[in-house]
Design an enzyme around this catalytic site. Structure first.
Site, PDB file in Angstrom:
ATOM      1  N   LYS A 162       0.843  -1.198   0.000  1.00  0.00           N
ATOM      2  CA  LYS A 162       0.000   0.000   0.000  1.00  0.00           C
ATOM      3  C   LYS A 162       0.878   1.248   0.000  1.00  0.00           C
ATOM      4  O   LYS A 162       1.902   1.313   0.697  1.00  0.00           O
ATOM      5  CB  LYS A 162      -0.898   0.011   1.244  1.00  0.00           C
ATOM      6  CG  LYS A 162      -1.936  -1.105   1.257  1.00  0.00           C
ATOM      7  CD  LYS A 162      -3.063  -0.866   0.267  1.00  0.00           C
ATOM      8  CE  LYS A 162      -4.149  -1.918   0.397  1.00  0.00           C
ATOM      9  NZ  LYS A 162      -5.254  -1.715  -0.540  1.00  0.00           N
ATOM     10  N   ASP A 190      -0.674  -0.618  -4.424  1.00  0.00           N
ATOM     11  CA  ASP A 190      -2.057  -0.127  -4.432  1.00  0.00           C
ATOM     12  C   ASP A 190      -2.088   1.265  -3.804  1.00  0.00           C
ATOM     13  O   ASP A 190      -1.837   1.424  -2.612  1.00  0.00           O
ATOM     14  CB  ASP A 190      -2.960  -1.087  -3.636  1.00  0.00           C
ATOM     15  CG  ASP A 190      -4.441  -0.738  -3.781  1.00  0.00           C
ATOM     16  OD1 ASP A 190      -4.755   0.303  -4.405  1.00  0.00           O
ATOM     17  OD2 ASP A 190      -5.281  -1.507  -3.271  1.00  0.00           O
ATOM     18  N   GLU A 218      -2.289  -0.573  -8.670  1.00  0.00           N
ATOM     19  CA  GLU A 218      -3.744  -0.667  -8.508  1.00  0.00           C
ATOM     20  C   GLU A 218      -4.294   0.719  -8.155  1.00  0.00           C
ATOM     21  O   GLU A 218      -3.762   1.403  -7.270  1.00  0.00           O
ATOM     22  CB  GLU A 218      -4.016  -1.673  -7.384  1.00  0.00           C
ATOM     23  CG  GLU A 218      -5.459  -2.008  -7.155  1.00  0.00           C
ATOM     24  CD  GLU A 218      -5.598  -3.209  -6.206  1.00  0.00           C
ATOM     25  OE1 GLU A 218      -4.712  -4.092  -6.164  1.00  0.00           O
ATOM     26  OE2 GLU A 218      -6.614  -3.249  -5.500  1.00  0.00           O
ATOM     27  N   ASP A 243      -9.435  -0.676  -9.620  1.00  0.00           N
ATOM     28  CA  ASP A 243     -10.156  -1.268  -8.482  1.00  0.00           C
ATOM     29  C   ASP A 243     -11.393  -0.435  -8.171  1.00  0.00           C
ATOM     30  O   ASP A 243     -12.497  -0.743  -8.636  1.00  0.00           O
ATOM     31  CB  ASP A 243      -9.207  -1.388  -7.272  1.00  0.00           C
ATOM     32  CG  ASP A 243      -9.880  -2.054  -6.072  1.00  0.00           C
ATOM     33  OD1 ASP A 243     -11.010  -2.550  -6.220  1.00  0.00           O
ATOM     34  OD2 ASP A 243      -9.289  -2.074  -4.976  1.00  0.00           O
ATOM     35  N   LYS A 267     -14.349  -7.510  -7.111  1.00  0.00           N
ATOM     36  CA  LYS A 267     -14.601  -7.772  -5.683  1.00  0.00           C
ATOM     37  C   LYS A 267     -16.098  -7.959  -5.512  1.00  0.00           C
ATOM     38  O   LYS A 267     -16.894  -7.120  -5.981  1.00  0.00           O
ATOM     39  CB  LYS A 267     -14.156  -6.588  -4.823  1.00  0.00           C
ATOM     40  CG  LYS A 267     -12.661  -6.448  -4.664  1.00  0.00           C
ATOM     41  CD  LYS A 267     -12.360  -5.312  -3.701  1.00  0.00           C
ATOM     42  CE  LYS A 267     -10.888  -5.020  -3.632  1.00  0.00           C
ATOM     43  NZ  LYS A 267     -10.630  -3.637  -3.201  1.00  0.00           N
TER      44      LYS A 267
HETATM   45  C1  LIG Z   1      -7.523  -6.690   1.896  1.00  0.00           C
HETATM   46  C2  LIG Z   1      -7.107  -6.496   0.465  1.00  0.00           C
HETATM   47  N1  LIG Z   1      -5.801  -6.979   0.230  1.00  0.00           N
HETATM   48  C3  LIG Z   1      -7.192  -5.033   0.066  1.00  0.00           C
HETATM   49  O1  LIG Z   1      -6.216  -4.342   0.076  1.00  0.00           O
HETATM   50  N2  LIG Z   1      -8.416  -4.607  -0.282  1.00  0.00           N
HETATM   51  C4  LIG Z   1      -8.779  -3.264  -0.601  1.00  0.00           C
HETATM   52  C5  LIG Z   1      -8.931  -2.359   0.560  1.00  0.00           C
HETATM   53  C6  LIG Z   1      -9.891  -2.973   1.531  1.00  0.00           C
HETATM   54  C7  LIG Z   1     -10.306  -2.260   2.756  1.00  0.00           C
HETATM   55  O2  LIG Z   1     -10.018  -1.090   3.004  1.00  0.00           O
HETATM   56  O3  LIG Z   1     -11.025  -2.983   3.489  1.00  0.00           O
HETATM   57  C8  LIG Z   1      -8.133  -2.708  -1.817  1.00  0.00           C
HETATM   58  O4  LIG Z   1      -8.102  -1.517  -1.991  1.00  0.00           O
HETATM   59  O5  LIG Z   1      -7.698  -3.460  -2.685  1.00  0.00           O
HETATM   60 MG   LIG Z   2      -7.329  -1.824  -4.139  1.00  0.00          MG
END
Ligand SMILES: C[C@H](N)C(=O)N[C@@H](CCC(=O)O)C(=O)O
Ligand SMILES: [Mg+2]
Length: 366
Positions: A162, A190, A218, A243, A267
């Protein structure tokens, strides 16, 4: 098989470490649980987390949407009218995709039980094992390097890193993580909408110039900025995965038709369940666009439903289903086995969920 009761509950699962993105910080997974009871005794299970910063869905809204709108639309109806049932879920109200996803997956669970078949086999049955990445929260670079080392020790070989809080730190973050894990580990990042298009191209190019070898980025830009996303896709040296810009099948089609991103992240909580996820997967097959299957911070019922889809469809080539392994406890019985990065699907009819560890669910009617 007729639906006789829609039972709602809540379940809370602590995380191993706080989960931090450009959008939020949380230390537990809070889910609404759905049980669809039937006249045969079969129970279909669903789950929805309140990811307000992405879906707009809160716990109260998920409960209200199911109790006041979706449940009345399906109660008393039989699984023989499956297509009408899934349509009734989507038509019961607009938005509220997490509530719809929870009920939709419970209906698919029941359908599989009715025909004594695992859902992933009914949908294609491409494979029975998948491998997930694991997420490294956005923190100061040295903390992220430490978390990345821990992930490698746990056996992961693909990290979703992240970024996006103080973007000027993002290149240093990735450099620290790459140095900590070595060159053979896959790194995907991401930004959760944190950058603007030009900034994204600059940061991504800097990362590649430093040899950080990013697999893809992402959601670099805000969800609604499709032109910005297209700009990044055309100009950055790293492929782009959409996403937050892709909720519905129509969103996915728009991205595919305009080439605004290289890949899309499916998702269940964004698209409203397996039924719409299948539509996105079909569009992706037509356009030849590979998909990631992702999750929010979710426990095992809904991630298990996503595993069913991922095991059914070959167009899903990237897996980010780390919700259960980010948790420090598992309160759900049955379903897929999550052995760190290795996920093995259950071959039980439906989705294989068998219930909960006693005392862990607070039912709303009790
Ligand atoms: C949990 C998954 N790896 C993830 O990062 N999901 C989301 C964010 C989910 C959240 O805030 O609950 C994503 O942005 O891809
Ligand atoms: Mg994401």
């Amino acid at each position: 098989m007729k639906i006789t009761q829609v039972k709602l509950g809540r379940i809370s699962t602590p995380l191993r470490v706080p989960f931090k993105t450009a959008l939020r910080t949380v230390s537990s997974v809070e889910d609404v649980i759905v049980e669809l009871h039937t006249d045969t005794g079969a129970v279909g299970y669903g789950e929805a987390p309140p990811t307000g910063v992405i879906t707009g869905d809160t716990t109260g809204a998920i409960i209200g949407a199911i109790r006041d709108h979706i449940a009345p639309a399906i109660l008393g109806r039989g699984l023989d009218e499956f297509e009408d049932l899934t349509a009734a879920v989507q038509k019961a109200l607009v938005h509220n995709t997490s509530a719809k996803a929870a009920v939709d997956m419970a209906l698919w669970d029941l359908l599989g039980q009715k025909y004594s078949a695992p859902v992933y086999r009914m949908l294609g049955g491409a494979r029975s094992n998948i491998v997930t990445d694991i997420t490294i929260s956005v923190n100061p670079p040295e903390e992220m390097a430490r978390d990345a080392r821990t992930a490698i020790q746990r056996g992961y070989d693909c990290l979703k890193v992240k970024v996006g809080i103080d973007p000027e730190l993002d290149v240093a973050r990735l450099a620290a993580v790459r140095e900590a894990v070595g060159k053979d580990v896959k790194l995907r990042i991401d930004a959760n909408q944190a950058w603007n298009a030009k900034q994204a191209v600059r940061i991504l190019d800097q990362m590649q110039e430093k040899g950080l070898d990013i697999e893809f980025v992402e959601q670099p830009v805000p969800a609604a900025d499709l032109e910005g996303m297209q700009y990044v896709t055309r100009h950055a040296s790293v492929p782009v995965l959409a996403d937050e810009s892709v909720f519905s099948p129509a969103d996915a089609l728009r991205i595919m038709q305009t080439g605004a991103a290289d890949f899309v992240n499916i998702k269940l909580m964004k698209c409203g369940g397996i039924t719409n996820a299948l539509r996105i997967a079909s569009a992706a097959e037509v356009y030849g666009v590979e998909c990631m299957i992702g999750c929010m911070l979710e426990a095992k019922i809904s991630v298990n439903a996503a595993v069913e889809l991922a095991c059914a469809k070959k167009i899903i080539t990237k897996v980010d289903l780390d919700g259960p392994v980010l948790c420090s406890e598992d309160h759900i019985l049955g379903g897929a086995v999550f052995d760190e990065k290795n996920i093995t699907i259950s071959d039980a009819p439906g989705m294989g969920i068998q219930g909960f560890v006693p005392g862990k669910v607070t039912y709303l009617d009790d």
